[in-house]
Design an enzyme around this catalytic site. Sequence first.
Site, PDB file in Angstrom:
ATOM      1  N   GLU A   1       0.880  -1.168   0.000  1.00  0.00           N
ATOM      2  CA  GLU A   1       0.000   0.000   0.000  1.00  0.00           C
ATOM      3  C   GLU A   1       0.915   1.214   0.000  1.00  0.00           C
ATOM      4  OE1 GLU A   1      -2.403   2.496   3.194  1.00  0.00           O
ATOM      5  OE2 GLU A   1      -2.909   0.368   3.265  1.00  0.00           O
TER       6      GLU A   1
ATOM      7  N   CYS B   1      -3.472   7.343   5.231  1.00  0.00           N
ATOM      8  CA  CYS B   1      -3.339   6.970   3.823  1.00  0.00           C
ATOM      9  C   CYS B   1      -4.591   7.311   3.031  1.00  0.00           C
ATOM     10  CB  CYS B   1      -3.023   5.482   3.705  1.00  0.00           C
ATOM     11  SG  CYS B   1      -4.189   4.414   4.567  1.00  0.00           S
TER      12      CYS B   1
END
Length: 508
Positions: free
Chosen positions: A244, A281
């Site tokens: 990620e 994020c």
Amino acid sequence: MTDVWSIDPRTGRQRGRVATEATAGDVDRVVRAAAAAAPALHDRGRRADLLRTAAALLEKSGEEIVATADAESALGAVRLTGELARTCYQLRAFADVVDAGTYLDIIIDHADPAAQPAPRPDLRRYKVPLGVVAVFAASNFPLAFSVPGGDTASALAAGCPVVVKAHPDHPATSALCAGILRSAAVEVGLPEDVVGLVHGFEAGPELVRHPLVAAVGFTGSVRGGRALFDIASSRPRPIPFHGELGSLNPVVVSTRAAETRADEIAAGLAASYTLGMGQFCVKPGLVLLPEGPAGDAVVQAVVTAAVPSGPMLDPRMREAFLAGVRSRAALPGVAEPLAADAAGDDGTPLAVRPGVLTVAASRLVDGGPYEELLEECFGPVTVVVRYGSTTERDAVLGALPGNLTATVHLAADERDEAAAALVAALSEIAGRVVVDGWPTGVTVAPAMQHGGPYPASTSTSTSVGSTAVERWLRPVCYQNVPDPLLPVELREENPLHLPRTVDGVRTI
């Protein structure tokens, strides 16, 4: 050997020495110990017990864990208490996944000599663990995406031992949690080495290169993740790298939504892009807002919202944030109605003030230096892009890279074909599409997708939710294998009472 120190981000002072950075020999020793422990994880019952016991022991040490994590991250006891609860929930949720056995995806097709276009042999398929998984702890979630986090929980649920590369921002928290997980393993009769921990920058590449590491889970920057991804891909035996990396998480505000919900949208945006000092994020980093008075009202309300300053996680992130904001604000045509800058007046050396940048959509369509505005700037800043038409709006969306999330805010009566087409377009660039909400906050649930097109992630899988276990498994088919020689999960009488698809019919 280089010492690893715990640092207080509020003061910048060293709290204490935690460990030494791992050498290549140290990494080899920890990985080999994990690989040797792998056979013990074949016992599904003990795997489930491990996950539940780990959750219980983490809760028992909750006060110490929260205090240590707060001292290393400055994220606050309230936030970290919630993160610990989420972490323990994840562990128990994956224990339930192990018990259910659905993740094994058992399929049995009995032999059929009369099958067309050719006779069919007896075929039995299920999924097996890959082997040792290397997990890279995240800076911004010292619990839920670090040593006891979702990558570790899902890998253990799959039957894979784990070696975690601790993040330098919270080494003491990492060591504390690793010790608890190892104690949980011993308590349920498993080797403690089903969970290992290493520290240090060089330990990361060494882990990815190690021949006994079978897969990698990573949460971090595009630059760091891509470097490790390239190592994983160029090995003599390439391995899956589930990374990620970076995400803008665009938000689209329709004209009617700006006209009817300006205050609500502004309040939500201000809270979302500054949550955790923008170190999420899924922070909304780019907002497409219509030109005109309604859009002006949204910008003004965001700018005047009470958004306090606060510390970032470490000096490197703070400097990168400030440099990134300065570079973007210097572009021609970019305005800075709320200036993000350093804020250390209260004696907090890593503190920053949130900011807002604005730019016309036409600038982004031109490309060139404005491409920087289409890259993540980690920290409390968002770029508001003013569009004059849906054509301009869609041109900007077409220029965006892959994202974890994409959000659209609509008026209450906008449920027509145009709105449906916009939602469909957003699904092309993101793994999760949000309507009339905000992307910050990732629910741990079976339907969750936390991942998206590159550079949001390097695979199509999710790192949150029960299907995250699939990353650490591979299918094996057994053809015409006598029943006594089959894995017990595939034997005809189904002694473990597992869910299976037999000759096209789902059972149990």
